[in-house]
Design a protein around this motif. Structure first.
Motif, PDB file in Angstrom:
ATOM      1  N   LYS A 177      24.722   4.340 -66.239  1.00 43.69           N
ATOM      2  CA  LYS A 177      23.511   3.905 -65.526  1.00 43.69           C
ATOM      3  C   LYS A 177      22.599   5.119 -65.331  1.00 43.69           C
ATOM      4  O   LYS A 177      22.974   6.100 -64.681  1.00 43.69           O
ATOM      5  N   ARG A 179      18.843   6.522 -64.086  1.00 37.98           N
ATOM      6  CA  ARG A 179      17.624   6.265 -63.322  1.00 37.98           C
ATOM      7  C   ARG A 179      16.393   6.546 -64.174  1.00 37.98           C
ATOM      8  O   ARG A 179      16.328   7.522 -64.933  1.00 37.98           O
ATOM      9  N   MET A 200      14.056   3.481 -60.002  1.00 38.62           N
ATOM     10  CA  MET A 200      14.389   3.946 -58.647  1.00 38.62           C
ATOM     11  C   MET A 200      13.357   4.977 -58.214  1.00 38.62           C
ATOM     12  O   MET A 200      12.914   5.814 -59.018  1.00 38.62           O
ATOM     13  N   GLU A 204      15.229   8.830 -53.796  1.00 34.10           N
ATOM     14  CA  GLU A 204      16.560   8.240 -53.650  1.00 34.10           C
ATOM     15  C   GLU A 204      17.563   8.741 -54.697  1.00 34.10           C
ATOM     16  O   GLU A 204      18.760   8.465 -54.600  1.00 34.10           O
ATOM     17  N   THR A 207      20.831  11.391 -54.015  1.00 35.19           N
ATOM     18  CA  THR A 207      21.913  10.746 -53.266  1.00 35.19           C
ATOM     19  C   THR A 207      22.590   9.662 -54.094  1.00 35.19           C
ATOM     20  O   THR A 207      23.821   9.493 -54.039  1.00 35.19           O
ATOM     21  N   ALA A 208      21.792   8.929 -54.894  1.00 37.00           N
ATOM     22  CA  ALA A 208      22.364   7.864 -55.717  1.00 37.00           C
ATOM     23  C   ALA A 208      23.330   8.430 -56.764  1.00 37.00           C
ATOM     24  O   ALA A 208      24.391   7.854 -57.026  1.00 37.00           O
ATOM     25  N   GLN A 211      26.511   9.725 -54.882  1.00 42.26           N
ATOM     26  CA  GLN A 211      27.397   8.661 -54.407  1.00 42.26           C
ATOM     27  C   GLN A 211      27.929   7.774 -55.521  1.00 42.26           C
ATOM     28  O   GLN A 211      28.759   6.897 -55.268  1.00 42.26           O
ATOM     29  N   THR A 213      26.166   5.630 -57.295  1.00 42.42           N
ATOM     30  CA  THR A 213      25.396   4.393 -57.463  1.00 42.42           C
ATOM     31  C   THR A 213      24.806   4.323 -58.860  1.00 42.42           C
ATOM     32  O   THR A 213      24.723   3.258 -59.479  1.00 42.42           O
ATOM     33  N   ILE A 214      24.356   5.477 -59.353  1.00 38.31           N
ATOM     34  CA  ILE A 214      23.948   5.638 -60.739  1.00 38.31           C
ATOM     35  C   ILE A 214      24.699   6.837 -61.292  1.00 38.31           C
ATOM     36  O   ILE A 214      25.286   7.621 -60.540  1.00 38.31           O
ATOM     37  N   ASP A 215      24.678   6.986 -62.609  1.00 44.62           N
ATOM     38  CA  ASP A 215      25.419   8.071 -63.241  1.00 44.62           C
ATOM     39  C   ASP A 215      24.545   9.264 -63.611  1.00 44.62           C
ATOM     40  O   ASP A 215      25.072  10.330 -63.941  1.00 44.62           O
TER      41      ASP A 215
END
Length: 340
Positions: A177, A179, A200, A204, A207-208, A211, A213-215
């Protein structure tokens, strides 16, 4: 009685004269107050972009003879890119810079900059958008949306950063993934290349990635280094799929409200900033590639042939459905780019 009245009148006249002098001094001081011009940015207060913004401010203050007070607000202090441009449109913010694709929020025309592999290099993109045949189309559209372009920054070639593995082929992007900026065409392009494109807001992204949330994301070396993405992603592959110049912009409402002398200073400062920033960009790119290496990021070159092939159908579909205005811009870009 009469003497007292004369003295009273004389005192009153003196007071009136003093009050008038104070009022005149205040008026002169007010007239001499510099025009505050806030520069809204999403990038951090360090790095090539921040240095470019600060140098732009110096040019503005110098070329206006101190009549402009430049104030720099990095790190999204005045909002994200869309909010900053809305501020320019209504006159509450004076200056900003954004990716050309960000203007797609106001006009479909700007989506042309979302096409992958549109330019040969960042420097080539600046040459093309500065050519009168292209610049006239872009300036007219920007001003119709309350934005006046005063210069262009070369933000280089955008490549894929990720926390999973090095990317050599489209197959390597499977399941990753990435962004992208908030443009449907950018997301479709990254997806066509083999990953999953995730629009996105910039604020953001760190942090994404941190964490999971994205790679990863895609951007140029100075931007990756300034935002310290080497802390959360270890692989940088030179896919260079997007080359998107950034316009420097002033609020058209503000521009039209200031004197012709200040308008001239703003335009000259924009051109000086463009020349200065772009002259230093390649050096900044090489220096920041070394910063990334020094901080443990693995960097690899990529044969872009397979990636170009992967997005070719998408580009054809985009052009087939584009408006006449967008096609006129595309034709002008290709004509200038290819030296026709």
């Amino acid at each position: 009685m009469n003497k007292f009245t004369r003295r009273q009148g004389l005192a009153g006249s003196v007071c009136l004269m003093a009050a008038s002098a104070i009022s005149l001094s205040a008026t002169v001081a007010l007239a001499a107050d510099p025009v505050v011009m806030k520069f809204a940015a999403v990038f951090p207060p360090i790095g090539a972009q921040a240095e470019g913004a600060e140098q732009f401010g110096k040019y503005l203050e110098e070329m206006s003879g101190g009549a402009i007070d430049f104030q720099f607000y990095p790190s999204s202090q005045l909002g994200n890119k869309l909010q900053s441009m809305e501020g320019l449109r209504n006159g509450s913010i004076e200056l900003t810079e954004a990716s050309a694709t960000d203007l797609g929020a106001f006009s479909e025309l700007w989506s042309i900059f979302s096409l992958p592999f549109l330019f040969n290099s960042g420097a080539d993109a600046i040459r093309v958008v500065s050519d009168p045949r292209v610049a006239e189309i872009l300036s007219r559209n920007a001003e119709a949306n309350g934005l006046k372009i005063i210069g262009w920054w070369n933000l280089g070639e955008r490549s894929i950063v990720n926390s999973i593995r090095p990317i050599q082929t489209p197959e390597d992007l499977s399941g990753i993934k990435i962004r992208v900026m908030q443009s449907p065409m950018l997301a479709k392009s990254i997806t066509a290349m083999g990953a999953t494109g995730v629009p996105m807001a910039w604020g953001e992204v760190y942090t994404a990635v941190q964490q999971g949330t994205i790679d990863g994301l895609e951007n140029s070396p100075p931007v990756i280094a300034a935002n310290k993405f080497y802390e959360v992603a270890g692989y940088y592959s030179m896919t260079q799929q997007f080359i998107i110049p950034d316009p420097q912009m002033v609020s058209l409402k503000v521009f039209e409200a200031v004197s012709p002398e200040l308008q001239d200073a703003i335009l000259k400062a924009g051109q000086a900033s463009q020349d200065d920033f772009n002259a230093n960009w390649e050096t900044a790119t090489q220096e920041n590639l070394q910063v990334l290496k020094d901080n443990g990021m693995e960097i690899n070159e990529v044969d872009k042939t397979a990636f170009r092939a992967a997005v070719s159908t998408l580009v054809e579909e985009y052009l087939a459905s584009a408006s006449d205005e967008t096609m006129a811009l595309y034709d002008a870009i290709v004509t200038v780019r290819d030296g026709k």
